[in-house]
Design a protein around this motif. Sequence first.
Motif, PDB file in Angstrom:
ATOM      1  N   GLY A 138       6.442  -8.893 -12.628  1.00  0.00           N
ATOM      2  CA  GLY A 138       5.161  -8.776 -13.330  1.00  0.00           C
ATOM      3  C   GLY A 138       4.166  -7.843 -12.646  1.00  0.00           C
ATOM      4  N   ASP A 139       4.434  -7.469 -11.379  1.00  0.00           N
ATOM      5  CA  ASP A 139       3.518  -6.526 -10.696  1.00  0.00           C
ATOM      6  C   ASP A 139       3.654  -5.147 -11.331  1.00  0.00           C
ATOM      7  N   ARG A 140       2.560  -4.401 -11.341  1.00  0.00           N
ATOM      8  CA  ARG A 140       2.613  -3.041 -11.876  1.00  0.00           C
ATOM      9  C   ARG A 140       2.784  -2.034 -10.750  1.00  0.00           C
ATOM     10  N   VAL A 141       3.685  -1.076 -10.989  1.00  0.00           N
ATOM     11  CA  VAL A 141       3.959  -0.029 -10.007  1.00  0.00           C
ATOM     12  C   VAL A 141       3.741   1.309 -10.697  1.00  0.00           C
ATOM     13  N   SER A 142       2.859   2.145 -10.138  1.00  0.00           N
ATOM     14  CA  SER A 142       2.660   3.474 -10.732  1.00  0.00           C
ATOM     15  C   SER A 142       3.630   4.460 -10.105  1.00  0.00           C
ATOM     16  N   SER A 187      -0.495  -2.050  -7.585  1.00  0.00           N
ATOM     17  CA  SER A 187      -0.692  -2.262  -6.156  1.00  0.00           C
ATOM     18  C   SER A 187       0.052  -1.226  -5.333  1.00  0.00           C
ATOM     19  N   LEU A 188       0.971  -0.511  -5.973  1.00  0.00           N
ATOM     20  CA  LEU A 188       1.813   0.417  -5.217  1.00  0.00           C
ATOM     21  C   LEU A 188       2.012   1.691  -6.029  1.00  0.00           C
ATOM     22  N   LEU A 189       2.013   2.823  -5.323  1.00  0.00           N
ATOM     23  CA  LEU A 189       2.247   4.113  -5.983  1.00  0.00           C
ATOM     24  C   LEU A 189       3.481   4.754  -5.367  1.00  0.00           C
ATOM     25  N   ILE A 190       4.333   5.312  -6.227  1.00  0.00           N
ATOM     26  CA  ILE A 190       5.493   6.064  -5.723  1.00  0.00           C
ATOM     27  C   ILE A 190       5.287   7.516  -6.131  1.00  0.00           C
ATOM     28  N   TYR A 220     -11.189   0.116  -5.554  1.00  0.00           N
ATOM     29  CA  TYR A 220      -9.843  -0.381  -5.855  1.00  0.00           C
ATOM     30  C   TYR A 220      -8.898   0.259  -4.843  1.00  0.00           C
ATOM     31  N   HIS A 221      -8.261  -0.571  -4.051  1.00  0.00           N
ATOM     32  CA  HIS A 221      -7.467  -0.013  -2.955  1.00  0.00           C
ATOM     33  C   HIS A 221      -5.975  -0.237  -3.182  1.00  0.00           C
ATOM     34  N   VAL A 222      -5.257   0.873  -3.363  1.00  0.00           N
ATOM     35  CA  VAL A 222      -3.798   0.780  -3.488  1.00  0.00           C
ATOM     36  C   VAL A 222      -3.262   0.663  -2.068  1.00  0.00           C
ATOM     37  N   GLU A 223      -2.497  -0.408  -1.843  1.00  0.00           N
ATOM     38  CA  GLU A 223      -2.146  -0.687  -0.447  1.00  0.00           C
ATOM     39  C   GLU A 223      -1.000   0.157   0.086  1.00  0.00           C
ATOM     40  N   ARG A 224      -0.076   0.526  -0.789  1.00  0.00           N
ATOM     41  CA  ARG A 224       1.110   1.244  -0.331  1.00  0.00           C
ATOM     42  C   ARG A 224       1.377   2.466  -1.202  1.00  0.00           C
ATOM     43  N   CYS A 225       1.794   3.545  -0.538  1.00  0.00           N
ATOM     44  CA  CYS A 225       2.194   4.735  -1.278  1.00  0.00           C
ATOM     45  C   CYS A 225       3.532   5.194  -0.698  1.00  0.00           C
ATOM     46  N   ILE A 226       4.576   5.127  -1.504  1.00  0.00           N
ATOM     47  CA  ILE A 226       5.903   5.544  -1.031  1.00  0.00           C
ATOM     48  C   ILE A 226       6.121   6.989  -1.454  1.00  0.00           C
ATOM     49  N   VAL A 227       6.517   7.821  -0.487  1.00  0.00           N
ATOM     50  CA  VAL A 227       6.590   9.264  -0.740  1.00  0.00           C
ATOM     51  C   VAL A 227       8.023   9.773  -0.580  1.00  0.00           C
ATOM     52  N   LEU A 228       8.539  10.357  -1.628  1.00  0.00           N
ATOM     53  CA  LEU A 228       9.875  10.962  -1.561  1.00  0.00           C
ATOM     54  C   LEU A 228       9.745  12.360  -0.965  1.00  0.00           C
ATOM     55  N   LYS A 229      10.622  12.655  -0.024  1.00  0.00           N
ATOM     56  CA  LYS A 229      10.623  14.009   0.544  1.00  0.00           C
ATOM     57  C   LYS A 229      11.530  14.848  -0.342  1.00  0.00           C
ATOM     58  N   HIS A 230      10.919  15.663  -1.161  1.00  0.00           N
ATOM     59  CA  HIS A 230      11.714  16.488  -2.069  1.00  0.00           C
ATOM     60  C   HIS A 230      11.692  17.948  -1.632  1.00  0.00           C
ATOM     61  N   LEU A 231      10.532  18.383  -1.141  1.00  0.00           N
ATOM     62  CA  LEU A 231      10.424  19.792  -0.733  1.00  0.00           C
ATOM     63  C   LEU A 231      11.354  20.098   0.431  1.00  0.00           C
TER      64      LEU A 231
END
Length: 679
Positions: A138-142, A187-190, A220-231
């Motif tokens: 049920g959590d939302r992930v952007s 709560s989390l951004l990828i 509004y504080h997004v606590e985690r941001c997961i970053v894919l290394k694509h470059l």
Amino acid sequence: MSSPDVCPPPPEVSAGAHIDSYEKYKELYERSVQEPNAFWGEIANDFYWRVPPPQPLLRYNFDVTKGKIFIEWMKGGVTNICYNVLDRNIHEKKLGDKVAFYWEGNEPAESTSVTYAELLKKVCRFANVLRSQGVTKGDRVSIYMPMVIELVVAMLACARIGAIHSIVFAGFSAESLCERILDSNCSLLITADGFFRGDKLINLKQIADEALKKCDEKNYHVERCIVLKHLGRDEVTCDGMNKTSPPCKRLCADGQTSWNPSRDLWWHDLVKDASAECEPEWCDAEDELFILYTSGSTGKPKGVVHTVGGYMIFTATTFKYVFDYHGDDVYWCTADIGWITGHSYLTYGPLANGATSVLFEGLPIYPDISRMWQIIDKYNVSKFYTAPTAIRLLMKYGEEPVKRHSRKSLKILGTVGEPINPEAWLWYHNVVGEKRCPIVDTFWQTETGGHVLTPLPGATVTKPGSATFPFFGVVPAILNESGEELEGEAEGYLVFKQPWPAIMRTVYGNRQRFETTYFKKFPGYYVTGDGCRRDKDGYYWITGRIDDMLNVSGHLLSTAEVESALVEHSSVAEAAVVSHPHPVKGECLYCFVTLRDGHEFTKKLTDQLKILVREKIGPIATPDYIQNAPGLPKTRSGKIMRRVLRKIAKNDHDLGDISTLADTSVIHQLFENRCQIVD
Ligand code: PRX
């Protein structure tokens, strides 16, 4: 170019098709609308259910005068869509070694592929990562990512653990991303470090940082941001290139990522030690699967909500029949996953059928104008799905770049996103498909989840420019302004009379807006917002939006959204935006701005306004024309008469009835100030 009125399905296509005649379509269609519970029940049986859905599958109310609008399909049935599109295909259908995606990068030398079994492992690892970061059902992930396999991994990982994904197209601005993060309370951004769009480096992480800063400013504080290394990553084959051997721009652009150590985490660090097994979260068919934002006529985007079960069976079924999918097909949908087409027909629909798809990161004419046809030959694409705007763009370069490549693998050609003009339809049919490939002009919306009006390739006699007939379970009607259903040949509002499994369930966090937008104007019907004509043979022809929305290159924008961006400029007192025909984009934005006293209309100002709109919404909303409008045509009650403005933009002096206009003197000046139209 010869223009046939009708195109019958080629006999060789009908011969092997799932639906091989109009009669068969008609028979199944009648059953689907008269006995929806039995019809969809049989289809649902093909999927894995922890708890099978109880009958009746469908419960709903479409009539605001009778109470709250609701739609439920298969409620009580328990399943998981990720399990169905991966594990079921691997274990039951033995498709583990089959390629799920061929990834083709921005540069022709960049490619990789992933099988169903490999994809499952990646998804499980990332699902475990999400769980370890505290994400639960049920959590939302952007998700704000380029067109890479990890985007599919991220969305399926959410689906596996019952989290709700909200994908934001990577062409949207920081402001738009922030607005969507806030609205969905995620709560989390990828995201990813960045990517190339043609020659241009898009520093995605920097835009994401700006968005998160804007969120912080709004408390509004997004606590985690997961970053894919694509470059920087080099596990993607780049034909032997490495960081020291350009032209692999992607590899060379590494090392510029901004970082917030208390919030940001690298994707590759997290998945390294994660287990490749992950028990799915078993979900009710009516649990929310995803939110996808679409423009709303008030200016604020609407979070369209889709649920697990109905969306799963409908995208799977439409994909199978509309593209007449068979096991040896290679399918290519050019849409970005950030739009509904990429959700339904690049991810869920094809994967549910165990299909092999091409996932393309690049642009249609980069690095050269025959890139699309090159890719079709490289992967032997048999089913190809794109947008009229891309067809019109490619058409500009003539037949030669197309004919340089064989395209002999092609069998079916699809189009989506906006009305296709017959000239583009015929070019697609005659030149690209060499008259052997039926065209499926699929009409649908973010809200409909899947195709609602569409030909079936082995069964439907097509007409260039018509989306033909309803898909199974869909009952269209055409209404006049008073809400009366029109029979036979008619033109009016396109509505639907009963729910199909993938119709949206609500607007996220705003049920009232859901009811008002889609059900209030004509009680008892779902209102599409599109105009439509039915011809004497019963074919449906979409005539375009009849609300304050416009369709630029297949992307819906609201005039209000652009107007509110323009008036944020300190020189602008008022703005009115209308759509204007464009040879490639279909429609473009023509803006009228009234300046505050003492401000001057200059080239510098129009440049600033264009940048402002890009920053507020994104590059797709960049105005093509901005005109000085010392006064705007308004009714006595103060409403801007956009109909009159559309005519002025076209230099059409036949303004129709302007008796309600408060001040006719503004008209002459507006014609005087018209922008020079460039074709
Ligand atoms: O106006 C119709 C147009 O696109 C709108 C839906 O936009 P969106 O929710 O962004 O989804 C686009 C991809 C499904 C519709 O209300 N539209 C879409 N497909 C067609 C179309 N207009 C005419 N013909 C189509 N095939």
